[in-house]
Motif scaffolding. Structure first.
Motif, short mmCIF file in Angstrom:
data_model
loop_
_atom_site.label_atom_id
_atom_site.label_comp_id
_atom_site.label_asym_id
_atom_site.label_seq_id
_atom_site.Cartn_x
_atom_site.Cartn_y
_atom_site.Cartn_z
N GLU A 141 0.82 -1.20 0.00
CA GLU A 141 0.00 0.00 0.00
C GLU A 141 0.86 1.26 0.00
O GLU A 141 0.46 2.30 -0.50
CB GLU A 141 -0.92 -0.02 1.22
CG GLU A 141 -1.96 -1.15 1.16
CD GLU A 141 -2.84 -1.15 2.39
OE1 GLU A 141 -2.59 -0.31 3.27
OE2 GLU A 141 -3.77 -1.98 2.44
N GLU A 142 2.07 1.17 0.54
CA GLU A 142 2.93 2.34 0.57
C GLU A 142 3.46 2.72 -0.80
O GLU A 142 3.96 3.81 -0.99
CB GLU A 142 4.11 2.09 1.52
CG GLU A 142 3.68 1.85 2.97
CD GLU A 142 4.87 1.62 3.86
OE1 GLU A 142 6.00 1.68 3.34
OE2 GLU A 142 4.68 1.37 5.06
N VAL A 143 3.33 1.81 -1.77
CA VAL A 143 3.82 2.09 -3.11
C VAL A 143 3.03 3.23 -3.75
O VAL A 143 3.45 3.83 -4.71
CB VAL A 143 3.78 0.80 -3.96
CG1 VAL A 143 4.25 1.06 -5.38
CG2 VAL A 143 4.61 -0.28 -3.32
N LEU A 144 1.84 3.54 -3.22
CA LEU A 144 1.03 4.61 -3.80
C LEU A 144 1.78 5.93 -3.80
O LEU A 144 1.55 6.78 -4.65
CB LEU A 144 -0.27 4.73 -3.01
CG LEU A 144 -1.23 3.53 -3.13
CD1 LEU A 144 -2.43 3.75 -2.24
CD2 LEU A 144 -1.66 3.30 -4.56
N GLU A 145 2.66 6.17 -2.85
CA GLU A 145 3.49 7.36 -2.85
C GLU A 145 4.67 7.13 -3.78
O GLU A 145 5.63 6.45 -3.44
CB GLU A 145 3.97 7.68 -1.43
CG GLU A 145 2.87 8.15 -0.50
CD GLU A 145 3.44 8.68 0.80
OE1 GLU A 145 4.64 8.46 1.03
OE2 GLU A 145 2.68 9.30 1.57
N SER A 146 4.56 7.66 -4.97
CA SER A 146 5.58 7.38 -5.99
C SER A 146 5.55 8.50 -7.02
O SER A 146 4.80 9.48 -6.91
CB SER A 146 5.32 6.03 -6.65
OG SER A 146 4.03 6.00 -7.22
N CYS A 147 6.35 8.33 -8.07
CA CYS A 147 6.39 9.26 -9.19
C CYS A 147 6.59 8.46 -10.47
O CYS A 147 7.05 7.32 -10.44
CB CYS A 147 7.49 10.30 -9.02
SG CYS A 147 9.16 9.60 -9.04
#
Length: 565
Positions: free
Chosen positions: A457-463
């Protein structure tokens, strides 16, 4: 006759010894003899492979042929003298044979009336009609025209000489450039042959090491299997003997060996301990078959296991080196580095651009419900580049600046940091049995899976960095995949993925802080590299039919994306 002999001598000096005509575009060879340029091309090489001079038979190289401009000018002057003299002789003869006479008076025409532009004889000149007019001798009147023609002829000849000189110089320059290209071709072939030879030698070296490891593993496998079969045979014999003993009658089972004493109607088993004979209970008969310890040997030798691990590290080095090599060649030899900027009219309300339109940051507090431009992204925090491409090979970079990433931090996701301690190979005997997995272990493994889901779920913070069609959809939630006109990489603190369907996780040697993007429009590829190490990360393949622009997507607080250069 006094003028004809020198002229004839000059004619002989400017005559070609091959065609016996005036020298045309004269050139000189190594021995100094002069011929027409076209005649030198007709000279055939002798059996030795070199051309020889027709006069002195000395060999010469056609590459050393040089023009002789002074001699060419002399030939033209001689031709001019000969033409002028011939023209005078022919003119005199023609005048004698065909003399134009005045139609009115049948007299020879000697004058030219400049007012009426007519030829006059003596009687016409003295007539009342032409007496007030300006009349001059015919030769004097023709002299200015002849001088103009000769001057113009000289100008044309000089222009011809300049053109011929420029042509000869251009031909020499082209030959020099062709020679340089040929030398560069040979250097390229030599460099690639050397590179192929080097790679082939390294390939054979690594394959040789791998073959030796395989041979040692096979030999160890044979020894391990042989020892295991021997141990199984020994245990099978003991098992068979005990199974047979278990089927015996009670009296036979309680029977003692010969030499034992019989007392009280029971068979007595006796053993001697310390010189004394002790009576043994018959129930202890199993002591005659003590529980044998069994053999468990290590299948792979410690040294072989260590060398196998080292070989894996060599393979990683090989992959990293080849990727870096490919990325560097793509950038330096084929692609043109371009400077790109962002289009503020396409930037989402979540994004904040710098004044030079080269840097973008994410700020959730900036979002507004009203749209400033119709081509603006509304739901997705994305922005397009202002410069598009419809042809060629171009390259630019995107630097990912993260506040929590230190400059000295390195990411080795695929390299093992732990070292496994190996015991020396020796015969091991164990008395117990291996523990089976319990329900508690299963519960703990399920717990680990839940933790992995939480990490995902932390992968949502990405570019995301890459390219997109300028007509990509900008309203609503988007999938941002190649099918929708977006070819990009997604980066986060947990890893890197290609935005395919489904996403492909990538494992570069080092986490890239500066991503290089190489677009080959005609070739239909978008290649991503680590701009610092030149390591090749991933390549998309597609057919491009619309204008492509840089694409950035950012939903990662504390992160900035900068376009380079």
């Amino acid at each position: 006759m006094a003028m004809s002999a020198p002229l004839r001598s000059l004619e002989e000096e400017v005559t070609c010894s091959i065609c016996f005509d005036y020298l045309r575009d004269p050139v000189t060879i190594d021995c100094g003899h002069v011929f027409c340029r076209s005649c030198t091309t007709d000279i055939r090489p002798v059996s030795g492979g070199q051309s020889v001079c027709p006069l002195c038979k000395k060999p010469f190289k056609k590459e050393s042929i040089r023009p002789v401009w002074q001699l060419a000018s002399l030939v033209e002057n001689i031709e001019r003298l000969k033409v002028d003299k011939g023209w005078q002789l022919r003119n005199a003869a023609q005048e004698q044979q065909d003399v134009k006479l005045c139609e009115r008076h049948q007299e020879k025409l000697h004058y030219f009336c400049e007012d009426d532009r007519q030829l006059l004889c003596v009687l016409c000149r003295e007539s009342q009609e032409h007496q007030p007019h300006k009349a001059v001798l015919l030769e004097k009147a023709a002299q200015p025209h002849r001088e103009q023609i000769l001057n113009h002829l000289g100008t044309l000849r000089r222009d011809r000489d300049r053109i011929q000189g420029c042509q000869a110089k251009g031909e020499a320059d082209i030959l020099a450039a062709l020679k340089q290209l040929q030398e560069q071709r040979q250097r390229i072939i030599a460099e690639f042959e050397q590179g192929h030879r080097f790679l082939k030698e390294r390939e054979q070296h690594l394959l040789g090491q791998l073959a030796r490891l395989e041979q040692e593993l096979k030999e160890g496998q044979e020894r391990h299997n042989s020892r295991g079969v021997s141990e199984l045979t020994r245990l099978a014999g003991l098992i068979s003997e005990l199974e047979g003993k278990a089927q015996q009658p009670a009296a036979e089972l309680m029977k003692v060996p010969l030499g034992s004493e019989q007392r009280g109607g029971l068979w007595d088993c006796g053993i001697t301990l310390g010189g004394k004979k002790r009576k043994q209970d018959t129930r202890d008969f199993l002591n005659r078959y003590p529980r044998k310890k069994f053999w468990l040997g290590k299948p792979i030798a410690r040294l072989v296991r260590k060398r196998t691990g080292e070989f894996s590290e060599k393979l990683l080095c090989l992959q990293r080196g080849l990727r870096e090599f490919q990325g560097k060649l793509l950038r330096d030899l084929e692609y043109k580095t371009v400077s790109v900027t962002l289009d503020p009219q396409s930037a989402s309300m979540y994004l904040q651009l710098s004044e030079d339109w080269k840097c973008v940051t994410y700020n959730n507090s900036l979002y507004q419900s009203t749209y400033l431009h119709p081509q603006q992204f509304d739901c997705e925090p994305a922005v397009l580049g202002s410069k598009g491409f419809t042809w060629g090979k171009v390259y630019w970079e995107v630097e990912v600046k993260r506040a929590m990433w230190s400059e000295d931090e390195t990411d080795r996701d695929k390299e093992d940091d732990w070292e496994e301690e190996e015991e020396e190979e020796e015969t091991v005997y164990v008395d117990g049995y291996d523990d089976w997995e319990t329900d508690e272990d299963e519960e703990s493994s399920l717990g680990d899976d839940e933790e992995e889901e939480e990490e995902e779920e932390e992968v949502l913070e990405s570019c995301m960095v890459g390219v997109a069609r300028d007509s990509v959809k900008k309203k609503g939630e988007l999938s941002l995949q190649p099918e929708d006109g977006v070819w990009a990489l997604r980066l986060s603190s947990l890893g890197i993925w290609a935005n395919t369907n489904p996403e492909v996780e990538l494992f570069p040697t080092v986490r890239p802080r500066r991503v290089g993007i190489a677009l080959d429009y005609e070739g239909g590829t978008v290649t991503f590299t680590n701009a610092e190490s030149q390591e090749l990360i991933y390549t998309f393949t597609a057919t491009f039919t619309r204008r492509l622009v840089p694409f950035l997507w950012l939903r990662w607080p504390g992160t900035r994306l900068l376009l380079r250069p």
